[in-house]
Design a protein around this motif. Structure first.
Motif, mmCIF file in Angstrom:
data_model
loop_
_atom_site.group_PDB
_atom_site.id
_atom_site.type_symbol
_atom_site.label_atom_id
_atom_site.label_comp_id
_atom_site.label_asym_id
_atom_site.label_seq_id
_atom_site.Cartn_x
_atom_site.Cartn_y
_atom_site.Cartn_z
ATOM 1 N N ILE A 1 0.832 -1.205 0.000
ATOM 2 C CA ILE A 1 0.000 0.000 0.000
ATOM 3 C C ILE A 1 0.868 1.256 0.000
ATOM 4 O O ILE A 1 0.545 2.250 -0.638
ATOM 5 N N TYR B 1 2.026 1.742 -3.470
ATOM 6 C CA TYR B 1 0.882 2.154 -4.263
ATOM 7 C C TYR B 1 0.661 3.661 -4.150
ATOM 8 O O TYR B 1 0.311 4.324 -5.130
ATOM 9 N N ALA B 2 0.948 4.220 -2.961
ATOM 10 C CA ALA B 2 0.780 5.660 -2.766
ATOM 11 C C ALA B 2 1.599 6.463 -3.768
ATOM 12 O O ALA B 2 1.198 7.537 -4.213
ATOM 13 N N LEU C 1 1.414 9.797 -6.367
ATOM 14 C CA LEU C 1 2.243 10.996 -6.279
ATOM 15 C C LEU C 1 3.082 11.207 -7.532
ATOM 16 O O LEU C 1 3.302 12.341 -7.947
ATOM 17 N N TYR D 1 11.879 5.003 -0.100
ATOM 18 C CA TYR D 1 10.715 5.162 0.772
ATOM 19 C C TYR D 1 10.457 3.897 1.577
ATOM 20 O O TYR D 1 10.192 3.939 2.773
ATOM 21 N N PHE E 1 8.353 13.245 4.017
ATOM 22 C CA PHE E 1 8.562 12.235 2.981
ATOM 23 C C PHE E 1 7.958 10.897 3.406
ATOM 24 O O PHE E 1 7.335 10.195 2.614
ATOM 25 N N LEU E 2 8.123 10.572 4.703
ATOM 26 C CA LEU E 2 7.610 9.285 5.180
ATOM 27 C C LEU E 2 6.086 9.278 5.291
ATOM 28 O O LEU E 2 5.452 8.259 5.069
ATOM 29 N N TYR E 3 5.506 10.412 5.654
ATOM 30 C CA TYR E 3 4.087 10.373 5.988
ATOM 31 C C TYR E 3 3.154 10.989 4.949
ATOM 32 O O TYR E 3 1.967 10.690 4.965
ATOM 33 N N ILE E 4 3.683 11.836 4.046
ATOM 34 C CA ILE E 4 2.783 12.423 3.037
ATOM 35 C C ILE E 4 2.097 11.346 2.178
ATOM 36 O O ILE E 4 0.884 11.382 2.009
ATOM 37 N N PRO E 5 2.867 10.354 1.661
ATOM 38 C CA PRO E 5 2.186 9.349 0.832
ATOM 39 C C PRO E 5 1.058 8.643 1.573
ATOM 40 O O PRO E 5 -0.025 8.443 1.021
ATOM 41 N N ILE E 6 1.305 8.284 2.845
ATOM 42 C CA ILE E 6 0.265 7.629 3.634
ATOM 43 C C ILE E 6 -0.921 8.575 3.793
ATOM 44 O O ILE E 6 -2.085 8.189 3.635
ATOM 45 N N VAL F 1 -1.797 11.037 1.845
ATOM 46 C CA VAL F 1 -2.517 11.235 0.579
ATOM 47 C C VAL F 1 -3.537 10.117 0.378
ATOM 48 O O VAL F 1 -4.692 10.364 0.028
ATOM 49 N N ILE F 2 -3.126 8.880 0.647
ATOM 50 C CA ILE F 2 -4.062 7.751 0.511
ATOM 51 C C ILE F 2 -5.249 7.946 1.442
ATOM 52 O O ILE F 2 -6.405 7.794 1.042
ATOM 53 N N PHE G 1 -7.530 10.767 0.149
ATOM 54 C CA PHE G 1 -8.289 10.416 -1.047
ATOM 55 C C PHE G 1 -9.280 9.271 -0.831
ATOM 56 O O PHE G 1 -10.165 9.060 -1.643
ATOM 57 N N ALA H 1 -10.115 8.822 -9.117
ATOM 58 C CA ALA H 1 -9.277 8.720 -7.935
ATOM 59 C C ALA H 1 -8.391 9.942 -7.709
ATOM 60 O O ALA H 1 -8.014 10.228 -6.585
ATOM 61 N N SER H 2 -8.057 10.692 -8.766
ATOM 62 C CA SER H 2 -7.073 11.742 -8.547
ATOM 63 C C SER H 2 -7.664 13.161 -8.491
ATOM 64 O O SER H 2 -6.919 14.118 -8.370
ATOM 65 N N ASN I 1 -8.046 2.870 -1.945
ATOM 66 C CA ASN I 1 -7.597 3.834 -0.933
ATOM 67 C C ASN I 1 -8.262 3.558 0.407
ATOM 68 O O ASN I 1 -7.627 3.630 1.456
ATOM 69 N N GLY J 1 -6.752 0.428 1.848
ATOM 70 C CA GLY J 1 -5.397 0.754 2.277
ATOM 71 C C GLY J 1 -5.391 1.500 3.589
ATOM 72 O O GLY J 1 -4.612 1.188 4.494
#
Lengths: 283, 272
Positions: free
Chosen positions: A113, A116-117, A121, A154, B11-16, B18-19, B22, B30-31, B243, B246
């Motif tokens: 997951i 997948y993020a 991005l 990452y 960097f570590l937490y933005i992707p999480i 964003v999911i 969304f 989705a976007s 999402n 996830g």
């Protein structure tokens, strides 16, 4: 019940499990790698080195792995080290644990997951759109070696930060004070004391990340779009699509051998480096 | 330095993040964020494929974690008092289990078990005493539990062993000096001290098994675990439903990890 029988009973389940689920399967892989492919896939007993002779057919996968695994490991190291240093040396004891846990926790959550993020991005509507918005020409990021590298960093950054943090945290802070009291500039203190003393942590972190990267499948599969593939992707293809078990086994055995060889050479190198470290710390 | 650290945390937490954001998107696309809604959570929870996959994943994770932590702890306790070839063999196997890539564990289990099953199935047909067809051995939940437990047992042995090594020897000696039986000593002195490590091993094993994709990909046979479902959906394109799943999976693992972390730390404090 004697101590002997007791130990036997305690070890029996684990021992049987390891035998059936690890020793036997790995032996099967080794045996199959000398066999031949059946007409409908699968395996036909034989003793031949044909599968190993055929390895160059998957050279691209080995090349990608052997380039991106070290590059990914080094990039993760360069990003992780300052953070580990910050956590170990600069942060007060009260916040240290919390901040460290915040780094490690992502590692134990689903890498699927988290990778997948990055489709989100790095995909067309993500960072490339942002870059275009600022006024630069749009670039393609997803399904390139770059996106795979980002995914790798990452995914494995936490694993790199932790051992380096541990070695820096154990470092006697009085050494740093002594160094500056004796008139050493900060960078000199860093190069001659901090860095050499954190080599065991660097070595552990790099090895952990490198080993995991050698067998990586998910990150290139999700962020490489079939263009950037590792040995892991070749293995999935050989076992699950073309059902070529004999050749697949040869690739798997080769992967393990390459991995062991690299790790052995690396450990020798690191042992020599930390042997030098003793000289440094004596000065 | 501080700014750098902030960037790394972002960097570590933005992707999480964003999911998570969304997953509350009401739009189909989705976007583009069209508005706040929890409808994708409802859709995900009402999807029978997802619920089946979730059930499979939970069953496998629970059984694997149980076997791994119990058998692993038993082995760790026994290994503590053993020298010689048995110890060497176990150390070697444990190292191999944690060192080899997951993908190789998957492949080896797949072709190893399929080969064994091919030998056993005709045998089973021959000796089956009833009129109905003999059961066929095949890849599925059992092989999944088998492969996960194997790897996680090695992990649990390492965790419990570390706790045993940090234990104060004088306590067990005092206990036997006071005429406690070996089992009494184990139950009243050793077990309470290693219990946090066993529990943490159980929780880590549970999260690992629940999140594992690569071993399951090879070993699951016709079963679908949640990560396998998510992976094949990603292949078909990004959807808000994924999402939502996830976010739930990440939330659940974060929760379990925090408990494991607390247990491990409380355990180490007690021992000191």
């Amino acid at each position: 019940m004697t101590q002997r029988t007791r130990n036997f009973l305690l070890l029996a389940p684990a021992g049987a499990w390891f035998l059936l689920m690890l020793v036997v399967p790995l032996s099967v892989v080794l045996i199959f790698s000398f066999g031949e492919r059946g007409a409908a896939g699968g395996y036909v007993p034989a003793f031949t080195f044909d599968q190993y002779a055929n390895l160059p057919a998957r050279w691209a996968a080995f090349r990608n792995t052997l380039v991106l695994a070290p590059v990914g490991t080094l990039s993760a190291l360069l990003i992780a080290y300052p953070l580990a240093y910050f956590l170990a040396v600069r942060v007060s004891a009260k916040w240290k644990m919390l901040l460290l846990v915040l780094v490690i926790v992502p590692f134990w959550t689903s890498i699927l997951i988290r990778s997948y993020a990055w489709i989100f991005l790095l995909g067309g509507r993500g960072i490339p759109a942002l870059i275009e918005f600022i006024g630069f020409p749009a670039i393609r990021l997803i399904n390139t070696p770059f996106s795979v590298l980002v995914g790798i960093i990452y995914g494995y950054l936490p694993l790199m930060v932790f051992p380096i943090f541990v070695s820096l945290d154990r470092l006697d802070k009085r050494l740093l004070e002594a160094s500056s009291d004796l008139g050493a500039k900060p960078w000199r203190t860093f190069l001659q004391i901090t860095l050499p003393l954190s080599i065991p942590g660097i070595a552990t972190g790099c090895m952990l990340v490198f080993i995991l990267l050698m067998g990586e499948y998910l990150i290139p599969a999700i962020l490489g779009g079939g263009k950037v593939f590792f040995v892991g992707n070749a293995l999935v293809d050989l076992f699950l699509q073309s059902r070529n078990w004999a050749f697949g086994s040869a690739v798997a055995v080769t992967l393990i051998v390459v991995m062991l060889a690299t790790v052995t050479v690396y450990m020798r190198f690191m042992a020599r480096l930390s042997a030098n470290r003793d000289d440094v710390s004596l000065i | 330095m501080r700014i750098y650290a902030t960037f790394v945390y972002l960097f570590l937490y933005i992707p999480i993040g964003v999911i998570a954001v969304f997953s509350f998107n009401s739009g189909r696309n989705a976007s583009d964020f069209a508005g706040f809604s929890v409808k994708w959570y409802g859709k995900a929870l009402a999807n029978p494929f997802i619920m089946d996959a979730l059930k499979t994943s939970l069953t496998v994770a629970l059984l694997s974690a149980l076997f791994a932590s119990v058998f692993g702890a038993m082995a760790a306790v026994a290994l503590q008092g053993i020298r010689g070839p048995v110890r060497t063999a176990f150390d070697a196997v444990i190292n191999v289990a944690v060192m080899i890539p997951g993908i190789v564990i998957g492949i080896a289990t797949l072709i190893g078990l399929v080969t064994i099953f091919e030998q056993l199935n005709p045998l089973l047909d021959a000796i089956w005493p009833f009129a109905s067809a003999a059961p066929r051995l095949q890849m599925g939940k059992t092989s999944l539990v088998g492969a996960h437990t194997m790897f996680l047992m090695a992990l649990c042995i390492i965790i419990v062993r570390a706790r045993l090594a940090g234990m104060d020897r004088s306590l067990t000696e005092a206990s036997s000096d006071l005429y406690a039986t070996p089992f009494g000593t184990f139950r009243q002195v050793t077990l309470p001290q290693i219990f946090p490590a066993i529990a943490a091993g159980f929780l880590l094993s549970f999260t690992f098994s629940f999140d594992d994709f690569i071993i399951a990909f090879f070993v699951a046979g016709s079963e679908t675990t949640l990560p396998i479902y998510v992976f094949s959906s990603i292949r078909r394109g990004v959807t808000p439903e994924i999402n939502a799943i996830g976010t739930m999976v990440l939330g659940a693992s974060l929760f379990i990890l925090l408990i494991a972390q607390t247990l491990l730390r409380r355990g180490s404090r007690k021992v000191k």
